[in-house]
Design a protein around this motif. Structure first.
Motif, PDB file in Angstrom:
ATOM      1  N   THR A   1       0.806  -1.314   0.203  1.00  0.00           N
ATOM      2  CA  THR A   1      -0.017  -0.094  -0.010  1.00  0.00           C
ATOM      3  C   THR A   1       0.741   1.287   0.036  1.00  0.00           C
ATOM      4  O   THR A   1       1.304   1.728  -1.120  1.00  0.00           O
ATOM      5  N   ASN A   2       1.369   1.559   0.982  1.00  0.00           N
ATOM      6  CA  ASN A   2       2.502   2.688   1.154  1.00  0.00           C
ATOM      7  C   ASN A   2       3.152   2.721   2.382  1.00  0.00           C
ATOM      8  O   ASN A   2       2.368   2.604   3.492  1.00  0.00           O
ATOM      9  N   ILE A   3       4.264   2.828   2.262  1.00  0.00           N
ATOM     10  CA  ILE A   3       5.178   2.764   3.647  1.00  0.00           C
ATOM     11  C   ILE A   3       6.250   3.799   3.373  1.00  0.00           C
ATOM     12  O   ILE A   3       6.740   4.073   2.178  1.00  0.00           O
ATOM     13  N   GLU A   4       6.488   4.679   4.585  1.00  0.00           N
ATOM     14  CA  GLU A   4       7.493   5.489   4.454  1.00  0.00           C
ATOM     15  C   GLU A   4       8.735   4.953   5.353  1.00  0.00           C
ATOM     16  O   GLU A   4       8.831   4.291   6.081  1.00  0.00           O
ATOM     17  N   LEU A   5       9.813   5.337   4.456  1.00  0.00           N
ATOM     18  CA  LEU A   5      11.110   5.026   5.314  1.00  0.00           C
ATOM     19  C   LEU A   5      11.602   5.801   6.269  1.00  0.00           C
ATOM     20  O   LEU A   5      11.303   7.074   6.187  1.00  0.00           O
ATOM     21  N   ASN A   6      11.930   5.260   7.238  1.00  0.00           N
ATOM     22  CA  ASN A   6      12.597   5.954   8.374  1.00  0.00           C
ATOM     23  C   ASN A   6      13.934   5.972   8.591  1.00  0.00           C
ATOM     24  O   ASN A   6      14.636   4.925   9.066  1.00  0.00           O
ATOM     25  N   LYS A   7      14.763   6.739   7.545  1.00  0.00           N
ATOM     26  CA  LYS A   7      16.192   6.529   7.378  1.00  0.00           C
ATOM     27  C   LYS A   7      17.009   7.038   8.498  1.00  0.00           C
ATOM     28  O   LYS A   7      16.558   8.174   9.146  1.00  0.00           O
ATOM     29  N   GLU A   8      18.014   6.476   8.892  1.00  0.00           N
ATOM     30  CA  GLU A   8      18.919   6.744   9.884  1.00  0.00           C
ATOM     31  C   GLU A   8      20.400   6.296   9.298  1.00  0.00           C
ATOM     32  O   GLU A   8      20.609   5.390   8.563  1.00  0.00           O
ATOM     33  N   ASN A   9      21.327   6.747   9.958  1.00  0.00           N
ATOM     34  CA  ASN A   9      22.802   6.312   9.893  1.00  0.00           C
ATOM     35  C   ASN A   9      22.967   5.136  10.539  1.00  0.00           C
ATOM     36  O   ASN A   9      22.764   5.093  11.892  1.00  0.00           O
ATOM     37  N   VAL A  10      23.416   3.936   9.851  1.00  0.00           N
ATOM     38  CA  VAL A  10      23.420   2.610  10.472  1.00  0.00           C
ATOM     39  C   VAL A  10      24.767   2.198  10.022  1.00  0.00           C
ATOM     40  O   VAL A  10      25.010   2.162   8.764  1.00  0.00           O
ATOM     41  N   LYS A  11      25.477   1.370  11.025  1.00  0.00           N
ATOM     42  CA  LYS A  11      26.576   0.548  10.772  1.00  0.00           C
ATOM     43  C   LYS A  11      26.324  -0.935  10.323  1.00  0.00           C
ATOM     44  O   LYS A  11      25.559  -1.565  11.027  1.00  0.00           O
ATOM     45  N   ILE A  12      26.462  -1.121   9.041  1.00  0.00           N
ATOM     46  CA  ILE A  12      26.141  -2.387   8.540  1.00  0.00           C
ATOM     47  C   ILE A  12      26.582  -3.546   9.193  1.00  0.00           C
ATOM     48  O   ILE A  12      25.831  -4.555   9.433  1.00  0.00           O
ATOM     49  N   ASN A  13      27.813  -3.485   9.755  1.00  0.00           N
ATOM     50  CA  ASN A  13      28.466  -4.629  10.556  1.00  0.00           C
ATOM     51  C   ASN A  13      27.613  -4.742  11.581  1.00  0.00           C
ATOM     52  O   ASN A  13      27.521  -6.010  12.186  1.00  0.00           O
ATOM     53  N   GLU A  14      27.243  -3.967  12.497  1.00  0.00           N
ATOM     54  CA  GLU A  14      26.360  -4.161  13.604  1.00  0.00           C
ATOM     55  C   GLU A  14      25.163  -4.825  13.197  1.00  0.00           C
ATOM     56  O   GLU A  14      24.480  -5.471  13.881  1.00  0.00           O
ATOM     57  N   LEU A  15      24.434  -4.137  12.022  1.00  0.00           N
ATOM     58  CA  LEU A  15      23.145  -4.815  11.330  1.00  0.00           C
ATOM     59  C   LEU A  15      23.280  -6.254  11.399  1.00  0.00           C
ATOM     60  O   LEU A  15      22.405  -7.110  11.809  1.00  0.00           O
ATOM     61  N   ILE A  16      24.466  -6.683  10.587  1.00  0.00           N
ATOM     62  CA  ILE A  16      24.519  -8.102  10.387  1.00  0.00           C
ATOM     63  C   ILE A  16      24.916  -9.188  11.622  1.00  0.00           C
ATOM     64  O   ILE A  16      24.287  -9.933  11.691  1.00  0.00           O
ATOM     65  N   ASP A  17      25.539  -8.462  12.376  1.00  0.00           N
ATOM     66  CA  ASP A  17      26.139  -9.165  13.471  1.00  0.00           C
ATOM     67  C   ASP A  17      24.732  -9.526  14.686  1.00  0.00           C
ATOM     68  O   ASP A  17      24.498 -10.387  15.010  1.00  0.00           O
ATOM     69  N   ASN A  18      23.757  -8.436  14.603  1.00  0.00           N
ATOM     70  CA  ASN A  18      22.559  -8.490  15.262  1.00  0.00           C
ATOM     71  C   ASN A  18      21.747  -9.864  14.708  1.00  0.00           C
ATOM     72  O   ASN A  18      20.937 -10.578  15.242  1.00  0.00           O
ATOM     73  N   VAL A  19      21.682  -9.559  13.188  1.00  0.00           N
ATOM     74  CA  VAL A  19      20.897 -10.795  12.593  1.00  0.00           C
ATOM     75  C   VAL A  19      21.493 -12.088  12.838  1.00  0.00           C
ATOM     76  O   VAL A  19      20.865 -12.939  13.112  1.00  0.00           O
ATOM     77  N   ILE A  20      22.833 -12.140  12.876  1.00  0.00           N
ATOM     78  CA  ILE A  20      23.547 -13.266  13.178  1.00  0.00           C
ATOM     79  C   ILE A  20      23.126 -14.007  14.463  1.00  0.00           C
ATOM     80  O   ILE A  20      22.957 -15.140  14.698  1.00  0.00           O
ATOM     81  N   ILE A  21      23.146 -12.959  15.499  1.00  0.00           N
ATOM     82  CA  ILE A  21      22.853 -13.452  16.816  1.00  0.00           C
ATOM     83  C   ILE A  21      21.264 -13.777  16.857  1.00  0.00           C
ATOM     84  O   ILE A  21      21.004 -14.953  17.534  1.00  0.00           O
ATOM     85  N   ASP A  22      20.352 -13.321  16.216  1.00  0.00           N
ATOM     86  CA  ASP A  22      19.057 -13.643  16.123  1.00  0.00           C
ATOM     87  C   ASP A  22      19.106 -15.111  15.475  1.00  0.00           C
ATOM     88  O   ASP A  22      17.873 -15.874  15.676  1.00  0.00           O
ATOM     89  N   LEU A  23      19.887 -15.510  14.639  1.00  0.00           N
ATOM     90  CA  LEU A  23      19.669 -16.908  13.901  1.00  0.00           C
ATOM     91  C   LEU A  23      20.720 -17.698  14.569  1.00  0.00           C
ATOM     92  O   LEU A  23      20.825 -18.798  13.976  1.00  0.00           O
TER      93      LEU A  23
END
Length: 182
Positions: free
Chosen positions: A29-51
């Motif tokens: 339908t419609n979704i707005e992005l809530n952009k922010e500065n993100v460190k990709i390495n931290e994002l990936i690390d958190n996903v690996i922890i979740d999995l």
């Protein structure tokens, strides 16, 4: 307690499926992005922890080569879904004791994340269909795993919202790789 853990895990899986289905509706339908500065390495690390439990269950070796040190401007919650679904598939559709490689680097104005596995691969006839909503490759592995076939659909939509691309390459019985460029 083993039964309690199994019930808890089943509830988590069901909750994730429901949340993904709600997200499909929002994105369609419609979704707005809530952009922010993100460190990709931290994002990936958190996903690996979740999995982590799935990684341990299948005894998957994870190798990360993160050359991207700067932050990137993305919707953290949505982009986490992209990385989560692609890595989760790389684990699920992999052999026990398989291998998943995750890399991130900067290329001019874009960042590139590549996730590759040593899994079952995707037939050439299915490679374009994997992005379709509710599509699941017909195999015994597919039906042993939970999900409704929206993970890669969401990944493609979310990457598109970020004005990026996601492409898949695969060789049956040798593995697949997914490259995200934003």
């Amino acid at each position: 307690t083993t039964i309690s853990n199994e019930i808890l895990e089943s509830c988590k899986v069901l909750n994730d499926i429901i949340n993904d289905l709600f997200l499909v509706t929002d994105i369609d339908t419609n979704i707005e992005l809530n952009k922010e500065n993100v460190k990709i390495n931290e994002l990936i690390d958190n996903v690996i922890i979740d999995l982590d439990s799935l990684i341990k269950e299948k005894m998957i070796a994870i190798q990360q080569t993160i050359l991207l040190k700067e932050t990137v401007l993305i919707d953290k919650n949505l982009f986490t879904k992209v990385i989560f679904h692609v890595i989760k598939n790389a684990i699920i559709y992999n052999d026990n004791e398989g291998y998943v490689s995750i890399s991130a680097e900067q290329d001019d104005d874009n960042f590139i994340v590549t996730i590759a596995d040593t899994g079952i691969g995707i037939a050439e006839s299915d490679i374009n269909k994997i992005w379709n909503k509710f599509y699941r490759i017909d195999s015994t592995i597919t039906y042993q795993t939970s999900g409704v076939g929206v993970g890669l659909y969401l990944a493609k939509k979310i990457v598109s919202l970020h004005k990026g691309t996601i492409v898949a390459a695969s060789t049956p019985r040798k593995g697949s790789s997914f490259t995200i460029k934003c």
